[in-house]
Design an enzyme around this catalytic site. Structure first.
Site, PDB file in Angstrom:
ATOM      1  N   HIS A 113      -2.946   4.774  -7.467  1.00  0.00           N
ATOM      2  CA  HIS A 113      -1.937   4.875  -6.404  1.00  0.00           C
ATOM      3  C   HIS A 113      -1.082   6.153  -6.515  1.00  0.00           C
ATOM      4  O   HIS A 113      -0.834   6.818  -5.509  1.00  0.00           O
ATOM      5  CB  HIS A 113      -1.036   3.630  -6.441  1.00  0.00           C
ATOM      6  CG  HIS A 113      -0.483   3.254  -5.115  1.00  0.00           C
ATOM      7  ND1 HIS A 113      -0.368   1.954  -4.681  1.00  0.00           N
ATOM      8  CD2 HIS A 113      -0.004   3.997  -4.098  1.00  0.00           C
ATOM      9  CE1 HIS A 113       0.152   1.925  -3.471  1.00  0.00           C
ATOM     10  NE2 HIS A 113       0.383   3.158  -3.094  1.00  0.00           N
TER      11      HIS A 113
ATOM     12  N   LYS B  23      -5.514  -0.471  -4.422  1.00  0.00           N
ATOM     13  CA  LYS B  23      -5.017   0.601  -5.306  1.00  0.00           C
ATOM     14  C   LYS B  23      -4.407   0.042  -6.574  1.00  0.00           C
ATOM     15  O   LYS B  23      -3.789  -1.032  -6.551  1.00  0.00           O
ATOM     16  CB  LYS B  23      -3.959   1.445  -4.569  1.00  0.00           C
ATOM     17  CG  LYS B  23      -4.358   1.871  -3.185  1.00  0.00           C
ATOM     18  CD  LYS B  23      -3.326   2.762  -2.509  1.00  0.00           C
ATOM     19  CE  LYS B  23      -3.616   2.869  -1.016  1.00  0.00           C
ATOM     20  NZ  LYS B  23      -3.074   1.748  -0.223  1.00  0.00           N
TER      21      LYS B  23
ATOM     22  N   ASP C 186      -6.882  -1.049   4.452  1.00  0.00           N
ATOM     23  CA  ASP C 186      -6.270  -0.425   3.277  1.00  0.00           C
ATOM     24  C   ASP C 186      -5.117  -1.294   2.775  1.00  0.00           C
ATOM     25  O   ASP C 186      -4.163  -1.555   3.504  1.00  0.00           O
ATOM     26  CB  ASP C 186      -5.733   0.958   3.679  1.00  0.00           C
ATOM     27  CG  ASP C 186      -5.113   1.690   2.506  1.00  0.00           C
ATOM     28  OD1 ASP C 186      -5.847   2.410   1.806  1.00  0.00           O
ATOM     29  OD2 ASP C 186      -3.891   1.543   2.281  1.00  0.00           O
TER      30      ASP C 186
ATOM     31  N   TYR D  65       1.656  -3.914  -2.480  1.00  0.00           N
ATOM     32  CA  TYR D  65       2.076  -4.430  -1.163  1.00  0.00           C
ATOM     33  C   TYR D  65       2.267  -5.947  -1.212  1.00  0.00           C
ATOM     34  O   TYR D  65       2.764  -6.541  -0.251  1.00  0.00           O
ATOM     35  CB  TYR D  65       1.061  -4.079  -0.063  1.00  0.00           C
ATOM     36  CG  TYR D  65       0.754  -2.605   0.102  1.00  0.00           C
ATOM     37  CD1 TYR D  65       1.556  -1.623  -0.487  1.00  0.00           C
ATOM     38  CD2 TYR D  65      -0.339  -2.178   0.858  1.00  0.00           C
ATOM     39  CE1 TYR D  65       1.257  -0.277  -0.348  1.00  0.00           C
ATOM     40  CE2 TYR D  65      -0.634  -0.834   1.008  1.00  0.00           C
ATOM     41  CZ  TYR D  65       0.163   0.112   0.394  1.00  0.00           C
ATOM     42  OH  TYR D  65      -0.133   1.448   0.548  1.00  0.00           O
TER      43      TYR D  65
HETATM   44  N1  LIG Z   1      -0.992   5.651  -0.915  1.00  0.00           N
HETATM   45  C1  LIG Z   1       0.290   5.518  -0.682  1.00  0.00           C
HETATM   46  O1  LIG Z   1       1.151   5.850  -1.512  1.00  0.00           O
HETATM   47  C2  LIG Z   1       0.719   4.913   0.604  1.00  0.00           C
HETATM   48  C3  LIG Z   1       2.077   4.919   0.960  1.00  0.00           C
HETATM   49  C4  LIG Z   1       2.428   4.379   2.190  1.00  0.00           C
HETATM   50  C5  LIG Z   1       1.444   3.867   3.024  1.00  0.00           C
HETATM   51  N2  LIG Z   1       0.125   3.843   2.642  1.00  0.00           N
HETATM   52  C6  LIG Z   1      -0.960   3.282   3.508  1.00  0.00           C
HETATM   53  O2  LIG Z   1      -0.938   3.989   4.759  1.00  0.00           O
HETATM   54  C7  LIG Z   1      -0.700   3.054   5.812  1.00  0.00           C
HETATM   55  C8  LIG Z   1       0.111   3.678   6.921  1.00  0.00           C
HETATM   56  O3  LIG Z   1       1.372   4.106   6.476  1.00  0.00           O
HETATM   57  P1  LIG Z   1       2.736   3.384   6.896  1.00  0.00           P
HETATM   58  O4  LIG Z   1       2.456   1.938   7.116  1.00  0.00           O
HETATM   59  O5  LIG Z   1       3.771   3.756   5.917  1.00  0.00           O
HETATM   60  O6  LIG Z   1       3.147   4.082   8.242  1.00  0.00           O
HETATM   61  P2  LIG Z   1       2.506   4.373   9.701  1.00  0.00           P
HETATM   62  O7  LIG Z   1       1.211   3.703   9.878  1.00  0.00           O
HETATM   63  O8  LIG Z   1       2.630   5.833   9.883  1.00  0.00           O
HETATM   64  O9  LIG Z   1       3.616   3.724  10.625  1.00  0.00           O
HETATM   65  C9  LIG Z   1       3.805   2.353  10.686  1.00  0.00           C
HETATM   66  C10 LIG Z   1       5.040   2.090  11.556  1.00  0.00           C
HETATM   67  O10 LIG Z   1       4.787   2.518  12.893  1.00  0.00           O
HETATM   68  C11 LIG Z   1       4.853   1.409  13.791  1.00  0.00           C
HETATM   69  N3  LIG Z   1       3.764   1.604  14.764  1.00  0.00           N
HETATM   70  C12 LIG Z   1       2.435   1.424  14.552  1.00  0.00           C
HETATM   71  N4  LIG Z   1       1.718   1.745  15.647  1.00  0.00           N
HETATM   72  C13 LIG Z   1       2.607   2.142  16.575  1.00  0.00           C
HETATM   73  C14 LIG Z   1       2.484   2.585  17.919  1.00  0.00           C
HETATM   74  N5  LIG Z   1       1.284   2.714  18.506  1.00  0.00           N
HETATM   75  N6  LIG Z   1       3.612   2.892  18.604  1.00  0.00           N
HETATM   76  C15 LIG Z   1       4.824   2.807  18.006  1.00  0.00           C
HETATM   77  N7  LIG Z   1       5.019   2.390  16.746  1.00  0.00           N
HETATM   78  C16 LIG Z   1       3.906   2.063  16.026  1.00  0.00           C
HETATM   79  C17 LIG Z   1       4.693   0.172  12.932  1.00  0.00           C
HETATM   80  O11 LIG Z   1       5.387  -0.923  13.475  1.00  0.00           O
HETATM   81  P3  LIG Z   1       4.734  -2.373  13.791  1.00  0.00           P
HETATM   82  O12 LIG Z   1       3.929  -2.790  12.600  1.00  0.00           O
HETATM   83  O13 LIG Z   1       5.945  -3.216  14.019  1.00  0.00           O
HETATM   84  O14 LIG Z   1       3.903  -2.173  15.032  1.00  0.00           O
HETATM   85  C18 LIG Z   1       5.367   0.622  11.617  1.00  0.00           C
HETATM   86  O15 LIG Z   1       6.765   0.510  11.691  1.00  0.00           O
HETATM   87  C19 LIG Z   1       0.034   1.914   5.095  1.00  0.00           C
HETATM   88  O16 LIG Z   1       0.125   0.760   5.869  1.00  0.00           O
HETATM   89  C20 LIG Z   1      -0.749   1.817   3.821  1.00  0.00           C
HETATM   90  O17 LIG Z   1      -1.957   1.130   4.029  1.00  0.00           O
HETATM   91  C21 LIG Z   1      -0.239   4.367   1.438  1.00  0.00           C
END
Ligand SMILES: NC(=O)c1ccc[n+]([C@@H]2O[C@H](COP(=O)([O-])OP(=O)(O)OC[C@H]3O[C@@H](n4cnc5c(N)ncnc54)[C@H](OP(=O)(O)O)[C@@H]3O)[C@@H](O)[C@H]2O)c1
Length: 287
Positions: free
Chosen positions: A112, A79, A49, A54
């Site tokens: 988005h 997106k 994704d 990004y």
């Molecule tokens: N549609 C939208 O508006 C929108 C908005 C935000 C995000 N997204 C999508 O959703 C995805 C996920 O959301 P997100 O990136 O905001 O947050 P997330 O996946 O909930 O959390 C990511 C954070 O958690 C850490 N992490 C990952 N696995 C871990 C584990 N097993 N143990 C401890 N910490 C861990 C990562 O650090 P490290 O990388 O340092 O391991 C990073 O700081 C995004 O990457 C994006 O593709 C979409």
């Protein structure tokens, strides 16, 4: 259907199959994106994704090529950013995303964020409808295998459906313990639209992974709090998109198919509140 691993398929309302967990890339530094995406694919992820905003679509494309896995066997989402809404600009932005990714089709393309009334007044619905019309045409032209929405709450979807010819296949919204969106999930699912969870671990700075209830449930299953959070998402029929740039965590986030949360544990997690995350109201954002 029993889900056995991150690539077990869920069927979208147009029949296209989507791997039930995706690899997120928000805040992945463009400089490390190619390596991170290659690592994720080599660890076993087939669903990636990304988004124009990004600023790492080039890196995603490089990671895909470097992975050695045939593009046909991958599921790639991007997106449309908010500044590209509208009929013509949606088509142009889509082509630019494809070019940056180095691909000739996308598996899934999402709007988005909905245009909201706070910023656009009564024009908001028309802007979303025109943007969606372009998405429909790109889909009908065979350039995208599935089209959908992101951050559309049920009332935004209902408004869009007044003019849509094609029902969205996906809606990607923020879902994690402390921001469970349980009612919205049920309403979107009732429309036969697949819900995806962004920020399923709470994202940067959240306290989901150190919450005592999460720790207690994780200990009971011999799993980590991250794994419990992902499992809680999956057991609601929702598709999580965990992001990590660390191989050990990428693998940890895939290893969520050998345990099951009880109904009581699901309810306990769903009742958690105020654990951080972005927690944005799409009707209130000003970007
Ligand atoms: N549609 C939208 O508006 C929108 C908005 C935000 C995000 N997204 C999508 O959703 C995805 C996920 O959301 P997100 O990136 O905001 O947050 P997330 O996946 O909930 O959390 C990511 C954070 O958690 C850490 N992490 C990952 N696995 C871990 C584990 N097993 N143990 C401890 N910490 C861990 C990562 O650090 P490290 O990388 O340092 O391991 C990073 O700081 C995004 O990457 C994006 O593709 C979409």
């Amino acid at each position: 259907m029993t889900l056995e691993n991150v690539n077990s398929p869920l069927k979208l309302n147009n029949g296209v199959e989507i791997p039930c967990v995706g690899y997120g890339t928000f805040r992945t530094d463009p400089a490390v994106t190619a390596q991170a995406v290659k690592d994720a694919i080599q660890a076993g992820f087939r669903h990636i994704d990304t988004a124009m905003i990004y600023h790492n679509e080039e890196g995603v494309g490089q990671g895909i090529k470097a992975s050695g896995v045939d593009r046909k066997n991958l599921f790639i989402t991007s997106k449309l950013w908010n500044t590209d809404r509208g009929y013509e600009s949606t088509k142009e932005a889509f082509q630019k995303s494809l070019d940056r990714l180095g691909l000739d089709y996308l598996d899934l393309y999402l709007i988005h964020w909905p245009a909201n009334e706070k910023q656009f007044g009564p024009e908001a619905s028309r802007i979303n409808a025109e943007t969606w019309r372009a998405m429909e045409e790109l889909y009908e032209a065979g350039k995208i295998r599935a089209i959908g929405l992101s951050n559309f709450m049920p009332h935004h979807v209902a408004e869009l459906m007044k003019t849509a010819k094609i029902k969205p296949m996906v809606d990607q919204i923020e879902v994690h313990p402390g921001w469970s969106h349980s009612e919205e999930i049920k309403k979107i699912q009732a429309m036969n639209i697949q819900v995806e969870a962004w920020g399923p671990l709470g994202g940067q700075g959240a306290t989901v992974l150190t919450n005592p209830t999460m720790e207690k449930i994780a200990a009971a299953h011999g799993k980590t709090t991250a794994q419990v959070s992902l499992r809680w998402v999956i057991q609601q029929g929702v598709l999580p998109l965990p992001k990590s740039v660390h191989v050990n965590r990428i693998k940890e986030n895939m290893d969520v198919f050998d345990f099951e949360l009880s109904d009581a544990e699901m309810a306990e997690i769903s009742a958690l509140k105020d654990l951080g995350g972005q927690c944005k109201d799409p009707d209130e954002v000003d970007f």
